[in-house]
Motif scaffolding. Structure first.
Motif, PDB file in Angstrom:
ATOM      1  N   GLN A 298       0.820  -1.208   0.000  1.00 56.15           N
ATOM      2  CA  GLN A 298       0.000   0.000   0.000  1.00 56.15           C
ATOM      3  C   GLN A 298       0.861   1.268   0.000  1.00 56.15           C
ATOM      4  OE1 GLN A 298      -3.030   0.069   2.992  1.00 56.15           O
ATOM      5  NE2 GLN A 298      -3.921   1.975   2.261  1.00 56.15           N
ATOM      6  N   GLU A 302       0.897   4.062  -2.951  1.00 53.29           N
ATOM      7  CA  GLU A 302       0.626   5.476  -2.662  1.00 53.29           C
ATOM      8  C   GLU A 302       1.729   6.372  -3.210  1.00 53.29           C
ATOM      9  OE1 GLU A 302       0.198   5.690   1.549  1.00 53.29           O
ATOM     10  OE2 GLU A 302      -1.903   5.036   1.554  1.00 53.29           O
ATOM     11  N   SER A 338      -8.841   1.009  -2.137  1.00 53.88           N
ATOM     12  CA  SER A 338      -8.775   1.967  -1.027  1.00 53.88           C
ATOM     13  C   SER A 338      -7.690   3.014  -1.253  1.00 53.88           C
ATOM     14  CB  SER A 338      -8.538   1.232   0.294  1.00 53.88           C
ATOM     15  OG  SER A 338      -7.321   0.504   0.249  1.00 53.88           O
ATOM     16  N   THR A 339      -6.587   2.614  -1.875  1.00 57.82           N
ATOM     17  CA  THR A 339      -5.497   3.563  -2.136  1.00 57.82           C
ATOM     18  C   THR A 339      -5.906   4.574  -3.204  1.00 57.82           C
ATOM     19  OG1 THR A 339      -3.894   1.817  -1.607  1.00 57.82           O
ATOM     20  CG2 THR A 339      -3.053   3.770  -2.723  1.00 57.82           C
ATOM     21  N   SER A 342      -8.247   7.122  -1.817  1.00 54.07           N
ATOM     22  CA  SER A 342      -7.637   8.043  -0.855  1.00 54.07           C
ATOM     23  C   SER A 342      -6.847   9.165  -1.534  1.00 54.07           C
ATOM     24  CB  SER A 342      -6.701   7.272   0.086  1.00 54.07           C
ATOM     25  OG  SER A 342      -5.553   6.801  -0.620  1.00 54.07           O
ATOM     26  N   GLN A 343      -6.726   9.080  -2.841  1.00 56.17           N
ATOM     27  CA  GLN A 343      -5.936  10.078  -3.567  1.00 56.17           C
ATOM     28  C   GLN A 343      -6.712  11.367  -3.870  1.00 56.17           C
ATOM     29  OE1 GLN A 343      -2.496   9.531  -4.331  1.00 56.17           O
ATOM     30  NE2 GLN A 343      -3.054   7.923  -2.874  1.00 56.17           N
ATOM     31  N   GLU A 345      -9.593  14.552  -2.780  1.00 58.16           N
ATOM     32  CA  GLU A 345     -10.310  15.317  -1.762  1.00 58.16           C
ATOM     33  C   GLU A 345     -11.749  15.437  -2.254  1.00 58.16           C
ATOM     34  OE1 GLU A 345      -9.506  16.644   1.145  1.00 58.16           O
ATOM     35  OE2 GLU A 345      -7.440  15.913   1.135  1.00 58.16           O
ATOM     36  N   TRP A 346     -12.664  14.692  -1.633  1.00 61.31           N
ATOM     37  CA  TRP A 346     -14.011  14.582  -2.175  1.00 61.31           C
ATOM     38  C   TRP A 346     -14.873  15.792  -1.840  1.00 61.31           C
ATOM     39  CZ3 TRP A 346     -13.959  11.246  -5.801  1.00 61.31           C
ATOM     40  CH2 TRP A 346     -13.156  10.102  -5.701  1.00 61.31           C
ATOM     41  N   PHE A 388     -17.571   1.005   0.816  1.00 61.39           N
ATOM     42  CA  PHE A 388     -17.114   2.397   0.765  1.00 61.39           C
ATOM     43  C   PHE A 388     -18.300   3.349   0.643  1.00 61.39           C
ATOM     44  CE2 PHE A 388     -15.831   6.210  -1.521  1.00 61.39           C
ATOM     45  CZ  PHE A 388     -14.702   6.619  -0.815  1.00 61.39           C
ATOM     46  N   ASN A 392     -19.542   6.161   3.440  1.00 65.81           N
ATOM     47  CA  ASN A 392     -19.450   7.582   3.096  1.00 65.81           C
ATOM     48  C   ASN A 392     -20.793   8.039   2.525  1.00 65.81           C
ATOM     49  OD1 ASN A 392     -16.262   8.222   3.233  1.00 65.81           O
ATOM     50  ND2 ASN A 392     -16.583   6.171   2.421  1.00 65.81           N
TER      51      ASN A 392
END
Length: 458
Positions: A298, A302, A338-339, A342-343, A345-346, A388, A392
């Motif tokens: 991971q 990243e 998941s990685t 995570s990249q 900004e939602w 996910f 969220n």
């Protein structure tokens, strides 16, 4: 009036004048402004003399005397002899006379080794002769019945004097570092008793970490001691509780540290523990090693995504790392998902996040496709997407759109989507997500039926 009197009156007059002037100034009056003749007239200061106060006996600091404590305990133990009930009775009553709070470490030295331990593991001597007793753990027979009898001595003592529990933990950290100075039989007894102490909660499993000391590891002493503990535990409590204890003590990922540096290989680790009848320890080690490899994967992914490396290069590196560490594809896809997510900004607005998510994921469909070559991997990805979106809230209505994108880009197949819909979905947000997918699944099924009927006509 003679000359002396005139001079004295003149001096007094001048002095009074100076004092008046000085009191008008803000400066401090000091002795240098006074003539010597005036200083001689000052009254002598009284000398303070006080009464000598005796220190109360209870306030006197008692001299630290571990040798005196030892002698008192040895006398009581020798009198009790081999009768462990008499030993427990003596220890119970002696606590009110002897200062266990102050000499707790010395007490445990005596009960374990028979005397006061000095650095290196030998017994403190007086003259040429060690001052010790045989009424101790090291003097006991090494069969498990005797071990259990001595276990009760320690349990009764610490139940009576609860403050000794913390002292015992610190004492064990010291004693375990000294095992090189003990005989082979003494190490065996201590290992067996340590297994009992950890299993009954007298000391935490984490005390075993001190065995990874370099001078114990290189001579194989740490590993042999650990194996004796594990074998005893297996025979007394079973392997499952041993595995639980190792996890609780944080040892599951550090077992290789107890091996000499030149023998730290997976093959040697496996052969040692399987030979001792401890296959569950091998499984635990493999699982922990796999977790470490997944974390490394991971972190590497990243870094590469942040550096903007080509997708095809990233795929090659991940597959290489996964092959070396035996990480299956259905576990890799979860890490990739998941990685990737995570990249970004939602966006906080639900009506905008769908467009943002689809735009973001389109960049990584080739990466996701590379690790969904089996039905199990595809299903694992669908479940990750479901979890996910459920976790969220702003993604709750985006699930169907993400699955449709993955279908169009060959990340997911229609067979897996239908299978997920019928039986393999998660319970998280089940009704909402099934409702979103209903029309799409019906369309897939009808298309499949038309394709089958067309093949039959041909």
């Amino acid at each position: 009036m003679n000359d002396n009197c005139r001079n004295k009156n003149k001096c007094n007059s001048e002095t009074q004048t100076q004092i008046k002037r000085l009191f008008k100034r803000p400066s401090t009056v000091t002795h240098r402004f006074f003539p010597i003749c005036c200083m001689s007239q000052k009254t002598e200061k009284p000398v303070l003399s006080g009464q000598r106060i005796k220190t109360r006996k209870r306030d006197e600091k008692e001299k630290y005397d571990p040798q005196g404590f030892r002698d008192s305990v040895l006398q009581g133990l020798d009198k009790a002899g081999t009768d462990l009930e008499a030993v427990s009775k003596f220890l119970d009553t002696a606590g009110s006379k002897l200062d266990y709070r102050r000499y707790g470490e010395a007490l445990f030295d005596i009960l374990i080794a028979g005397g006061l331990l000095v650095p290196g593991g030998s017994i403190a001597a007086e003259g040429d002769k060690p001052c010790k007793t045989e009424c101790c753990l090291f003097g006991a027979p090494e069969d498990m019945e005797s071990m259990h009898n001595y276990e009760q001595v320690f349990i009764k003592l610490m139940r009576r004097y609860k403050y000794l529990e913390k002292m015992f933990e610190e004492e064990m950290k010291k004693v375990l570092v000294f095992i090189k100075g003990f005989s082979e039989a003494e190490r065996r007894k201590l290992a067996r008793m340590t297994a009992l102490w950890i299993s009954n909660g007298s000391v935490p499993p984490s005390v075993l970490l001190v065995l990874s000391n370099e001078h114990l590891v290189k001579d194989n002493l740490a590993l042999d001691f650990l194996l004796e503990i594990f074998i005893t535990w297996k025979n007394e409590k079973g392997l499952s509780s041993l595995v639980t204890a190792l996890k609780r003590g944080g040892l599951e990922g550090k077992l290789m540290d107890f091996f000499p540096p030149n023998k730290r290989t997976e093959e040697h680790f496996k052969s040692v523990f399987e030979e001792k009848g401890l296959p569950d320890i091998v499984k635990l080690h493999k699982a922990q090693a796999s977790q470490g490899a997944k974390r490394d994967l991971q972190m590497q992914l990243e870094e590469q995504l942040q550096e903007g490396r080509q997708i095809r290069d990233i795929v090659v590196d991940i597959k290489d790392l996964a092959t070396r560490n035996n990480i299956p594809e259905h576990e890799i896809i979860g890490i990739v998902w998941s990685t990737v997510m995570s990249q970004a900004e939602w966006n906080k607005k639900e009506e905008l996040v769908a467009e943002q998510a689809l735009k973001h994921l389109k960049q990584y469909t080739l990466l996701l496709e590379a690790f969904t070559t089996t039905a199990r991997s595809e299903l694992a990805l669908m479940l990750k997407v479901q979890e996910f979106c459920y976790g969220n809230m702003i993604f709750m209505k985006v699930f169907q759109k993400i699955i449709l994108l993955f279908y169009k880009t060959d990340v997911l197949s229609e067979e897996v989507i239908i299978k997920w819909y019928k039986e393999d979905h998660s319970s998280k947000g089940k009704m909402l997500f099934l409702d979103q997918m209903k029309k799409f699944v019906e369309w897939l099924q009808s298309a499949e039926e038309e394709s089958e009927s067309g093949e039959e006509e041909d």
